[in-house]
Design a protein around this motif. Structure first.
Motif, PDB file in Angstrom:
ATOM      1  N   GLY A 142       0.795  -1.224   0.000  1.00  0.00           N
ATOM      2  CA  GLY A 142       0.000   0.000   0.000  1.00  0.00           C
ATOM      3  C   GLY A 142       0.827   1.273   0.000  1.00  0.00           C
ATOM      4  O   GLY A 142       0.350   2.318   0.442  1.00  0.00           O
ATOM      5  N   ILE A 143       2.059   1.208  -0.532  1.00  0.00           N
ATOM      6  CA  ILE A 143       2.940   2.383  -0.513  1.00  0.00           C
ATOM      7  C   ILE A 143       3.350   2.801  -1.919  1.00  0.00           C
ATOM      8  O   ILE A 143       4.284   3.590  -2.092  1.00  0.00           O
ATOM      9  N   SER A 144       2.658   2.295  -2.945  1.00  0.00           N
ATOM     10  CA  SER A 144       3.101   2.517  -4.319  1.00  0.00           C
ATOM     11  C   SER A 144       3.021   3.976  -4.753  1.00  0.00           C
ATOM     12  O   SER A 144       3.704   4.378  -5.694  1.00  0.00           O
ATOM     13  N   SER A 145       2.191   4.785  -4.078  1.00  0.00           N
ATOM     14  CA  SER A 145       2.062   6.193  -4.453  1.00  0.00           C
ATOM     15  C   SER A 145       2.932   7.118  -3.609  1.00  0.00           C
ATOM     16  O   SER A 145       2.865   8.333  -3.774  1.00  0.00           O
ATOM     17  N   ASN A 146       3.711   6.553  -2.704  1.00  0.00           N
ATOM     18  CA  ASN A 146       4.643   7.383  -1.937  1.00  0.00           C
ATOM     19  C   ASN A 146       5.682   7.984  -2.884  1.00  0.00           C
ATOM     20  O   ASN A 146       6.134   7.335  -3.823  1.00  0.00           O
ATOM     21  N   GLU A 147       6.097   9.226  -2.593  1.00  0.00           N
ATOM     22  CA  GLU A 147       6.994   9.921  -3.526  1.00  0.00           C
ATOM     23  C   GLU A 147       8.283   9.158  -3.833  1.00  0.00           C
ATOM     24  O   GLU A 147       8.663   9.049  -5.008  1.00  0.00           O
ATOM     25  N   PRO A 148       8.997   8.595  -2.842  1.00  0.00           N
ATOM     26  CA  PRO A 148      10.236   7.872  -3.184  1.00  0.00           C
ATOM     27  C   PRO A 148       9.990   6.717  -4.152  1.00  0.00           C
ATOM     28  O   PRO A 148      10.858   6.407  -4.981  1.00  0.00           O
ATOM     29  N   ILE A 149       8.809   6.090  -4.061  1.00  0.00           N
ATOM     30  CA  ILE A 149       8.498   4.980  -4.968  1.00  0.00           C
ATOM     31  C   ILE A 149       8.275   5.507  -6.378  1.00  0.00           C
ATOM     32  O   ILE A 149       8.815   4.971  -7.354  1.00  0.00           O
ATOM     33  N   THR A 150       7.465   6.575  -6.507  1.00  0.00           N
ATOM     34  CA  THR A 150       7.199   7.124  -7.839  1.00  0.00           C
ATOM     35  C   THR A 150       8.475   7.708  -8.457  1.00  0.00           C
ATOM     36  O   THR A 150       8.651   7.654  -9.673  1.00  0.00           O
ATOM     37  N   VAL A 151       9.353   8.247  -7.626  1.00  0.00           N
ATOM     38  CA  VAL A 151      10.638   8.756  -8.126  1.00  0.00           C
ATOM     39  C   VAL A 151      11.475   7.608  -8.692  1.00  0.00           C
ATOM     40  O   VAL A 151      12.076   7.718  -9.770  1.00  0.00           O
ATOM     41  N   THR A 152      11.495   6.486  -7.991  1.00  0.00           N
ATOM     42  CA  THR A 152      12.267   5.325  -8.453  1.00  0.00           C
ATOM     43  C   THR A 152      11.679   4.755  -9.738  1.00  0.00           C
ATOM     44  O   THR A 152      12.408   4.377 -10.656  1.00  0.00           O
ATOM     45  N   VAL A 153      10.345   4.678  -9.790  1.00  0.00           N
ATOM     46  CA  VAL A 153       9.690   4.192 -11.008  1.00  0.00           C
ATOM     47  C   VAL A 153      10.007   5.114 -12.182  1.00  0.00           C
ATOM     48  O   VAL A 153      10.339   4.664 -13.282  1.00  0.00           O
ATOM     49  N   GLY A 154       9.923   6.419 -11.960  1.00  0.00           N
ATOM     50  CA  GLY A 154      10.221   7.369 -13.020  1.00  0.00           C
ATOM     51  C   GLY A 154      11.668   7.306 -13.466  1.00  0.00           C
ATOM     52  O   GLY A 154      11.976   7.502 -14.654  1.00  0.00           O
ATOM     53  N   ALA A 155      12.572   7.024 -12.528  1.00  0.00           N
ATOM     54  CA  ALA A 155      13.997   6.941 -12.868  1.00  0.00           C
ATOM     55  C   ALA A 155      14.280   5.814 -13.839  1.00  0.00           C
ATOM     56  O   ALA A 155      15.301   5.835 -14.550  1.00  0.00           O
ATOM     57  N   THR A 156      13.390   4.818 -13.892  1.00  0.00           N
ATOM     58  CA  THR A 156      13.568   3.702 -14.819  1.00  0.00           C
ATOM     59  C   THR A 156      13.638   4.187 -16.263  1.00  0.00           C
ATOM     60  O   THR A 156      14.369   3.624 -17.081  1.00  0.00           O
ATOM     61  N   ILE A 157      12.853   5.210 -16.591  1.00  0.00           N
ATOM     62  CA  ILE A 157      12.879   5.756 -17.949  1.00  0.00           C
ATOM     63  C   ILE A 157      14.290   6.228 -18.288  1.00  0.00           C
ATOM     64  O   ILE A 157      14.838   5.893 -19.349  1.00  0.00           O
ATOM     65  N   PHE A 158      14.882   6.992 -17.373  1.00  0.00           N
ATOM     66  CA  PHE A 158      16.227   7.552 -17.634  1.00  0.00           C
ATOM     67  C   PHE A 158      17.253   6.429 -17.733  1.00  0.00           C
ATOM     68  O   PHE A 158      18.048   6.388 -18.683  1.00  0.00           O
ATOM     69  N   THR A 159      17.277   5.527 -16.784  1.00  0.00           N
ATOM     70  CA  THR A 159      18.330   4.504 -16.753  1.00  0.00           C
ATOM     71  C   THR A 159      18.225   3.563 -17.949  1.00  0.00           C
ATOM     72  O   THR A 159      19.247   3.192 -18.548  1.00  0.00           O
ATOM     73  N   ASP A 160      17.005   3.155 -18.307  1.00  0.00           N
ATOM     74  CA  ASP A 160      16.860   2.223 -19.434  1.00  0.00           C
ATOM     75  C   ASP A 160      17.246   2.880 -20.757  1.00  0.00           C
ATOM     76  O   ASP A 160      17.945   2.279 -21.577  1.00  0.00           O
ATOM     77  N   ILE A 161      16.770   4.110 -20.973  1.00  0.00           N
ATOM     78  CA  ILE A 161      17.121   4.800 -22.224  1.00  0.00           C
ATOM     79  C   ILE A 161      18.630   5.037 -22.293  1.00  0.00           C
ATOM     80  O   ILE A 161      19.267   4.786 -23.329  1.00  0.00           O
ATOM     81  N   ALA A 162      19.213   5.508 -21.206  1.00  0.00           N
ATOM     82  CA  ALA A 162      20.657   5.784 -21.200  1.00  0.00           C
ATOM     83  C   ALA A 162      21.462   4.512 -21.437  1.00  0.00           C
ATOM     84  O   ALA A 162      22.440   4.513 -22.209  1.00  0.00           O
ATOM     85  N   ALA A 163      21.081   3.411 -20.779  1.00  0.00           N
ATOM     86  CA  ALA A 163      21.804   2.148 -20.958  1.00  0.00           C
ATOM     87  C   ALA A 163      21.703   1.652 -22.390  1.00  0.00           C
ATOM     88  O   ALA A 163      22.679   1.145 -22.964  1.00  0.00           O
ATOM     89  N   LEU A 164      20.521   1.798 -22.986  1.00  0.00           N
ATOM     90  CA  LEU A 164      20.335   1.349 -24.365  1.00  0.00           C
ATOM     91  C   LEU A 164      21.093   2.241 -25.341  1.00  0.00           C
ATOM     92  O   LEU A 164      21.601   1.767 -26.369  1.00  0.00           O
ATOM     93  N   LEU A 165      21.184   3.527 -25.053  1.00  0.00           N
ATOM     94  CA  LEU A 165      21.965   4.423 -25.905  1.00  0.00           C
ATOM     95  C   LEU A 165      23.452   4.059 -25.851  1.00  0.00           C
ATOM     96  O   LEU A 165      24.144   4.069 -26.883  1.00  0.00           O
ATOM     97  N   VAL A 166      23.953   3.762 -24.661  1.00  0.00           N
ATOM     98  CA  VAL A 166      25.358   3.336 -24.530  1.00  0.00           C
ATOM     99  C   VAL A 166      25.588   2.056 -25.318  1.00  0.00           C
ATOM    100  O   VAL A 166      26.608   1.904 -26.020  1.00  0.00           O
ATOM    101  N   LEU A 167      24.640   1.120 -25.228  1.00  0.00           N
ATOM    102  CA  LEU A 167      24.743  -0.119 -25.995  1.00  0.00           C
ATOM    103  C   LEU A 167      24.819   0.177 -27.487  1.00  0.00           C
ATOM    104  O   LEU A 167      25.656  -0.386 -28.209  1.00  0.00           O
TER     105      LEU A 167
END
Length: 696
Positions: A142-167
């Protein structure tokens, strides 16, 4: 392959289906990720085991490639862009940190062990992304909408795109002679390709979906076509297919939303192609080399694992300092960013196929995946249970009615003013298609409408035919008129204002939701269908699914075993206090107040939740229940238990009615998790109400 089995792609496909069906549930019962089971199955069935499947087979190669593309597509599709936009600055900040620290660490490790710069940078990028395997856990807590969780979920966009660009850059550099001009041309082509995918697919998808309306099969095929066109386009500019697949997932995200088309796309991927990819990964694993890597060359995987844990922790600690998060929030972010599955495995396979990294690194990535996919979710559960439960931020008084569309944001809540509420007459649209349930539906609608001084709209939809003079249509219309006559009689019996409607429409679900919109309804009240949870509904969607998705107002689905006025003991499970959860709570209050029923609010929490947190959450429930215009007897009960469905089923035996919420959750990467609501409904012996929110 065994001598008694014939050769051919059909046998290989059948074996893959059997493995995908049977192996993941076995490993999940052992509290291991299902994907680990698929990898193990690939090892056992491959050249180092039973030799039933070969990684050199064209069939395996094709299905594994499709699964790899689908895996990255679903990873992009499942990212919640709405949540990302709420915390985009902090998500980008954490995303940069949780990418930069690991890629620097991995690059240094690669140099330490004698790899060239291209291979070292690629090794660093492999541990820079993350897969949100722990998200179902934070959702359950029941904590999925807490800010640290949404920040981590949003960070996935940056990390995945950046990793794929490096690849992409590493593969491009390795494919030709390196020069600044070549690198600039490759980056330019990549940027142009990314813009074309992100904006072109978004524009084309929205235009196509507008033109095709409700043609879900064609929309499904459109999404698949765009996906594989993007994969082919990536190859044309010397970029790996998974880069295009992930970008298409992001581009299609806004187009399909949380629609039935998204359900179909993800269902096909998670059921078929993604499991095939993990089996294919197991086939590629060279067991003797793997054992040698783990035993004789254990320093490399050991340092890689240590570097991953330390670098991800440093990124989380930086976020703690910058954003003022507590230690529990920081450690939860750290644990969520640990698992290395989707982008890591796909990129590692691409690196091996391109000849940039050796089998030793691939084996280390498998070890990373095994370690992080077990430890990451375990730590998420350990630290996540100390976080406060999600609350609405809504004012808890009687300023807004439960049926009104309250727009939630991370900053403020909008509450309709008194004039707006008075202008809207409470209206219940009651679709009728089963004579056996018609009376109970009208009675429940009458109780609600009379309580709110509103009206009901009994509705019968007759399926349209190509020719309006067909005899079948005339017969259907007569049957519909008989249903409406009964509805009118029941409405008079229950003394409720009613406006019966007969509508001809080519789509039953759209006919219901269009009528509800035209009538400015506050609620749609429907009967339950047993086909909702079957395989066919998972593939093609059910009537109820489609109504909930396209409706502008809440949808209440009922299975009533007695007259509504006889349902005096009501049970309402409360997982968290999100906006949608509060609406379900207040609906139960309203229904109970119509005939002086009592309500029990049951919160099933993690067994290790401390008493102070439980008391705080119970107090927040009491604040939500403060309704001066309602006089409903209620009690709040908290049960610490790790099997929510089991507790609900046991508790439901003492109640006449249970009010459930319609929610669907998946893991990132497409491996489906069981839905508690579905599990409970399949075994309930009492009446139930399923409260569905639009676009839930």
């Amino acid at each position: 392959m065994l001598d008694f089995l014939p050769d051919g792609p059909l046998i290989e496909f059948t074996i893959l289906l059997l493995v995908s069906l049977t192996i993941p549930p076995i490993f999940e019962r052992l509290r291991l990720p299902g994907l680990v089971g698929l990898l193990v199955a690939g090892i056992i069935l491959g050249d180092n085991g039973l030799q039933l499947l070969s990684p050199d087979s064209e069939t395996i190669d094709l299905l594994s490639d499709v699964g790899k593309i689908y895996l990255m597509f679903v990873a992009g599709l499942e990212i919640d862009l709405a949540e990302f936009r709420k915390t985009k600055n902090r998500s980008m900040g954490f995303g940069f940190a949780t990418f930069a620290f690991p890629i620097i660490t991995g690059t240094l490790v690669g140099q330490l062990f004698g790899f060239d710069w291209v291979a070292s940078v690629l090794i660093g990028s492999l541990i820079a992304s993350h897969t949100l395997l722990g998200f179902p856990i934070v959702n359950r807590l029941g904590i999925s909408s807490n800010e640290p969780i949404t920040v981590t979920v949003g960070a996935t966009i940056f990390t995945d795109i950046a990793a794929l660009l490096v690849l992409a850059i590493c593969i491009a550099i390795d494919a030709g002679e390196f020069s600044p001009l070549m690198l600039a041309l490759q980056l330019g082509a990549l940027a142009l390709y990314a813009v074309l995918i992100l904006f072109g697919v978004d524009w084309a998808g929205k235009a196509y979906f507008r033109r095709t309306g409700d043609e879900e099969s064609n929309q499904f095929l459109f999404v698949l076509l765009v996906l594989f066109l993007a994969a082919v386009g990536a190859q044309l500019i010397n970029v790996d297919q998974i880069v295009g697949a992930f970008l298409v997932g992001l581009a299609v995200n806004d187009v399909v939303g949380h629609s039935p088309v998204e359900e179909k796309v993800e269902f096909v991927g998670s059921t078929l192609f993604i499991p095939f990819f993990f089996v294919g990964m197991g086939l590629l694993l060279d067991v003797p080399v793997f054992i040698e890597t783990v035993t004789q060359n254990f320093a490399f995987p050991l340092i890689m694992i240590g570097g991953l844990f330390v670098s991800k922790f440093l990124a989380s600690y930086i976020s703690k300092l910058l954003y003022g998060y507590s230690w529990d929030e920081t450690l939860t972010m750290w644990s969520l960013s640990l698992p290395q599955v989707a982008a890591t495995l796909a990129a590692a396979l691409a690196g091996v196929n391109a000849g940039i990294i050796p089998q030793e690194v691939f084996n280390t990535v498998i070890v990373l995946m095994l370690v992080t996919s077990i430890i990451g979710p375990t730590l998420t559960e350990r630290f996540g249970r100390n976080l406060p439960l999600t609350t609405t931020g809504l004012e808890t008084g009687g300023d807004w009615q439960w049926w009104e569309q309250v727009e939630a944001s991370s900053e403020k809540e909008h509450t309709p003013n008194l004039e707006q509420r008075q202008a809207q007459e409470f209206t219940v649209v009651v679709p009728i298609y089963n004579p056996l349930t018609e009376r109970y539906l009208i009675e429940m609608a009458a109780l609600l409408a009379n309580h709110e001084a509103g009206k009901i709209v009994p509705l019968v939809i007759t399926k349209a035919h190509v020719h309006m003079d067909e005899p079948d249509l005339s017969i259907s219309l007569r049957e519909s008129e008989q249903l409406l006559e009964k509805a009118a009689a029941y409405s008079q019996e229950f003394k409720v204002k009613a406006t019966p409607l007969l509508r001809i429409d080519d789509d039953i679900a759209e006919g219901i939701t269009r009528t509800a919109r035209e009538q400015d309804s506050s609620l749609i009240l429907m009967g339950w269908s047993e086909s909702v949870t079957g395989l066919r509904s998972r593939l093609f969607g059910s009537l109820i699914d489609n109504v909930i998705w396209s409706s502008h107002c809440p949808v209440v689905i009922t299975r009533l075993l007695d007259e509504p006025i006889n349902l005096h003991r009501i049970l309402v499970p409360v997982k968290n206090l999100s906006v949608t959860a509060v609406r379900a709570i207040r609906f139960a209050q309203l229904f109970a107040d119509t005939h002086q029923a009592s309500v029990t609010y049951l919160h099933v929490c993690d067994p290790r939740t401390d008493k102070e947190q439980i008391q705080i959450f119970e107090q927040e429930i009491r604040q939500v229940l403060e309704q001066p215009e309602l006089n409903v007897s209620y009690r709040i009960k908290t049960v610490p238990h790790d099997k929510t469905a089991k507790v609900l089923l046991r508790a439901s035996r003492s109640f006449d009615l249970i009010v459930l919420r319609s929610l669907r959750r998946r893991t990132a990467g497409g491996l489906a998790v069981s839905d508690v609501t579905t599990e409970v409904m399949d075994s309930l012996a009492c009446s139930f109400i399923l409260f569905g929110e639009p676009h839930s």
